[in-house]
Write a protein that holds these residues in place. Sequence first.
Motif, PDB file in Angstrom:
ATOM      1  N   HIS A 113      11.764  69.264 -63.642  1.00  0.00           N
ATOM      2  CA  HIS A 113      12.040  68.946 -64.879  1.00  0.00           C
ATOM      3  C   HIS A 113      10.834  68.427 -65.754  1.00  0.00           C
ATOM      4  CE1 HIS A 113      16.586  70.037 -64.641  1.00  0.00           C
ATOM      5  NE2 HIS A 113      15.741  71.052 -64.446  1.00  0.00           N
ATOM      6  N   ASP A 114      10.494  67.074 -65.089  1.00  0.00           N
ATOM      7  CA  ASP A 114       9.352  66.329 -65.445  1.00  0.00           C
ATOM      8  C   ASP A 114       8.041  66.926 -65.543  1.00  0.00           C
ATOM      9  OD1 ASP A 114       8.585  63.647 -66.652  1.00  0.00           O
ATOM     10  OD2 ASP A 114       7.074  63.418 -64.704  1.00  0.00           O
ATOM     11  N   GLU A 115       7.833  67.822 -64.462  1.00  0.00           N
ATOM     12  CA  GLU A 115       6.596  68.398 -64.315  1.00  0.00           C
ATOM     13  C   GLU A 115       6.718  69.921 -65.301  1.00  0.00           C
ATOM     14  OE1 GLU A 115       6.165  70.203 -60.315  1.00  0.00           O
ATOM     15  OE2 GLU A 115       5.828  68.012 -59.554  1.00  0.00           O
ATOM     16  N   LEU A 116       7.703  70.231 -65.591  1.00  0.00           N
ATOM     17  CA  LEU A 116       7.832  71.313 -66.509  1.00  0.00           C
ATOM     18  C   LEU A 116       7.409  70.864 -67.821  1.00  0.00           C
ATOM     19  CD1 LEU A 116       8.529  74.238 -67.050  1.00  0.00           C
ATOM     20  CD2 LEU A 116      10.921  73.585 -67.171  1.00  0.00           C
ATOM     21  N   LYS A 117       8.095  69.753 -68.525  1.00  0.00           N
ATOM     22  CA  LYS A 117       7.935  69.145 -69.574  1.00  0.00           C
ATOM     23  C   LYS A 117       6.202  68.852 -69.757  1.00  0.00           C
ATOM     24  CE  LYS A 117       7.636  64.889 -69.702  1.00  0.00           C
ATOM     25  NZ  LYS A 117       8.009  63.481 -69.611  1.00  0.00           N
ATOM     26  N   ASP A 118       5.569  68.303 -68.714  1.00  0.00           N
ATOM     27  CA  ASP A 118       4.242  67.916 -68.829  1.00  0.00           C
ATOM     28  C   ASP A 118       3.419  69.253 -68.809  1.00  0.00           C
ATOM     29  OD1 ASP A 118       4.788  65.223 -68.240  1.00  0.00           O
ATOM     30  OD2 ASP A 118       4.088  65.285 -66.231  1.00  0.00           O
ATOM     31  N   GLN A 119       3.899  70.432 -68.413  1.00  0.00           N
ATOM     32  CA  GLN A 119       3.104  71.594 -68.675  1.00  0.00           C
ATOM     33  C   GLN A 119       3.339  71.971 -69.941  1.00  0.00           C
ATOM     34  OE1 GLN A 119       4.662  74.361 -65.568  1.00  0.00           O
ATOM     35  NE2 GLN A 119       3.857  73.058 -63.777  1.00  0.00           N
TER      36      GLN A 119
ATOM     37  N   VAL B  46      -2.363  65.018 -80.682  1.00  0.00           N
ATOM     38  CA  VAL B  46      -2.612  66.240 -79.859  1.00  0.00           C
ATOM     39  C   VAL B  46      -3.573  65.476 -78.731  1.00  0.00           C
ATOM     40  CG1 VAL B  46      -3.993  68.327 -79.542  1.00  0.00           C
ATOM     41  CG2 VAL B  46      -2.170  67.881 -81.565  1.00  0.00           C
ATOM     42  N   ALA B  47      -4.628  64.868 -79.104  1.00  0.00           N
ATOM     43  CA  ALA B  47      -5.734  64.308 -78.299  1.00  0.00           C
ATOM     44  C   ALA B  47      -4.925  63.332 -77.345  1.00  0.00           C
ATOM     45  CB  ALA B  47      -6.703  63.408 -79.010  1.00  0.00           C
ATOM     46  N   ASP B  48      -3.818  62.431 -77.725  1.00  0.00           N
ATOM     47  CA  ASP B  48      -3.150  61.522 -76.881  1.00  0.00           C
ATOM     48  C   ASP B  48      -2.485  62.314 -75.869  1.00  0.00           C
ATOM     49  OD1 ASP B  48      -4.363  59.476 -78.215  1.00  0.00           O
ATOM     50  OD2 ASP B  48      -2.486  58.831 -79.324  1.00  0.00           O
ATOM     51  N   LEU B  49      -1.859  63.345 -76.284  1.00  0.00           N
ATOM     52  CA  LEU B  49      -0.919  64.300 -75.375  1.00  0.00           C
ATOM     53  C   LEU B  49      -1.992  64.671 -74.457  1.00  0.00           C
ATOM     54  CD1 LEU B  49       1.457  66.336 -77.542  1.00  0.00           C
ATOM     55  CD2 LEU B  49       2.019  64.936 -75.579  1.00  0.00           C
ATOM     56  N   MET B  50      -3.000  65.304 -74.680  1.00  0.00           N
ATOM     57  CA  MET B  50      -3.824  65.908 -73.755  1.00  0.00           C
ATOM     58  C   MET B  50      -4.432  64.678 -72.729  1.00  0.00           C
ATOM     59  SD  MET B  50      -6.021  68.591 -75.840  1.00  0.00           S
ATOM     60  CE  MET B  50      -6.637  69.423 -74.320  1.00  0.00           C
ATOM     61  N   ASP B  51      -4.791  63.628 -73.325  1.00  0.00           N
ATOM     62  CA  ASP B  51      -5.354  62.646 -72.459  1.00  0.00           C
ATOM     63  C   ASP B  51      -4.263  62.251 -71.383  1.00  0.00           C
ATOM     64  OD1 ASP B  51      -7.830  62.502 -73.637  1.00  0.00           O
ATOM     65  OD2 ASP B  51      -7.255  60.786 -74.931  1.00  0.00           O
ATOM     66  N   LEU B  52      -2.746  62.135 -72.025  1.00  0.00           N
ATOM     67  CA  LEU B  52      -1.925  61.613 -70.982  1.00  0.00           C
ATOM     68  C   LEU B  52      -1.669  62.648 -69.979  1.00  0.00           C
ATOM     69  CD1 LEU B  52       0.319  59.594 -70.762  1.00  0.00           C
ATOM     70  CD2 LEU B  52       2.055  61.050 -71.887  1.00  0.00           C
ATOM     71  N   ASN B  53      -1.856  64.117 -70.289  1.00  0.00           N
ATOM     72  CA  ASN B  53      -1.616  64.905 -69.336  1.00  0.00           C
ATOM     73  C   ASN B  53      -2.793  64.782 -68.138  1.00  0.00           C
ATOM     74  OD1 ASN B  53       0.982  66.901 -69.209  1.00  0.00           O
ATOM     75  ND2 ASN B  53       0.150  66.496 -71.732  1.00  0.00           N
ATOM     76  N   ARG B  54      -3.941  64.720 -68.709  1.00  0.00           N
ATOM     77  CA  ARG B  54      -5.248  64.388 -67.658  1.00  0.00           C
ATOM     78  C   ARG B  54      -4.780  63.280 -66.898  1.00  0.00           C
ATOM     79  NH1 ARG B  54      -8.184  65.047 -72.627  1.00  0.00           N
ATOM     80  NH2 ARG B  54      -8.826  67.024 -73.111  1.00  0.00           N
ATOM     81  N   ILE B  55      -4.351  62.159 -67.469  1.00  0.00           N
ATOM     82  CA  ILE B  55      -4.315  60.886 -66.361  1.00  0.00           C
ATOM     83  C   ILE B  55      -3.190  61.369 -65.303  1.00  0.00           C
ATOM     84  CG2 ILE B  55      -3.269  58.670 -66.538  1.00  0.00           C
ATOM     85  CD1 ILE B  55      -4.499  58.120 -69.141  1.00  0.00           C
ATOM     86  N   ARG B  56      -2.220  61.947 -65.935  1.00  0.00           N
ATOM     87  CA  ARG B  56      -0.947  62.213 -64.812  1.00  0.00           C
ATOM     88  C   ARG B  56      -1.652  63.418 -63.781  1.00  0.00           C
ATOM     89  NH1 ARG B  56       4.716  62.949 -68.026  1.00  0.00           N
ATOM     90  NH2 ARG B  56       4.913  60.728 -68.373  1.00  0.00           N
TER      91      ARG B  56
END
Length: 464
Positions: free
Chosen positions: A231-237, A288-298
Amino acid sequence: MASVVLWSLAYGARLALVGTLPAQGFPFLTFFPAVMLAAYFFELGPGLLCAALSVAGAYASFIPHSADSFSGLEKGDLIALVFFSSVLLVDCVVLHLLRRSRSLVAERERDLRELTANSPDVLTRFDREYRHLFVSGAVERLTGRPTSDFIGKTNRELGMPPKLCDVWEDALASAFREGRQVSLRFEYDGAVFAATLVPEFDHDRTGVRSVLGVTRDISEIDRHERALMAHDELKDQMLATVAHELRNPLTTLSTGLSLLERLPDPPQAVGRTIAAMRRQTTQMSRLVADLMDLNRIRANALDLNRTAVDLKDILQAMQEASLELARRKSINIELRLLADDMPLEGDAGRLIQVFSNVVTNAIKFSEAGSEVVVEAKRENGVYEVSVTDRGAGIEPDMLEAVFEPFVQAPAGRNQQSGLGIGLALVKQILRLHDGDVTVASQGLGKGSTFIVRLPAPAQCATSE
């Protein structure tokens, strides 16, 4: 009743010995066993009754009497009677206590056996050769084999899978060698288990005598953990998709606003509307930029453009970037910097983002007209930058949680905006720079202090 029967048998036996023993010899000879048996098997009361009957029987039948002395006994016989009476009394008490202690031990052993037999956890004890010294009854439910099959044997001798034996032997070796608790997780027969190995030391604690193992079936927990991870991976996606899809419309809105901002002498209402739209668009773009950065880090996909930079320049750039938000709340951002340069290697843009997020957070939680102090210093080869505010403060149980994604402290909730990912980005970007961040607060309404640490170059450390 039992004490009377035992006394009768003892009395009859002593009568049978009349003529065989000396006339004044061993009057209590057969009474001692009777009293001991009565006290041990039939509690203290029957023992004392048997002792009293024995003293009376010996006095009346087997000790000579004389009319010239008190109680009809010679002095020596009276002393013997008192002495043996005392011995019988002490025997009764000692045997009664011995019986009680053995009963308590037996009861505790029985409770322990029932506890280990009924426990869902498998309890095991191993010696230094990894042989089983003890196994609880739960192992029979797990393997279908009686506990007797395990005693004195290793897992390999029991035919366990070789890979599983390797895992257990490595963990046991570590517990014996290091004398510390060891945890392991493994699969067996389609189920998932977690085991904790606890060293048991010698009496003088100079070495590990044995290791106690507690093994629990965590298959259900493992299943839920896997579901949560999925579910966490699905949320990140989903968040990555949303952030990506929002970029294009935000770019269009920003371009349109730029055109509107160039209109000559727009009406006052239109000007205010355009300014509000610009603020909201900027805020949305930052989210939006923060969200994209967080997903890039993960996804370990965030690249750093490391160059030689000066921490003082980064902090001054942060101050300029935060001035608009601070001006709206009439908050002063005070910089306290070292006189010397503060060189380091890092991604200037990302480091500005780190300190901007921390200072923005401080401004959000501060009352209008207050102050945010940013102080930089260098100690022991490490740069420390503290950001202190006198705002809402942070509850003690939230001091670590504030660095988790999408977590916002309850304090000052009416002052919050955003998704709660700014501080999470701070922690992750600093980790990529080999730095860290901590927070301290005296409690609600007493403000907070964030401390950012970054490694200073070696030449700076030697010059201190």
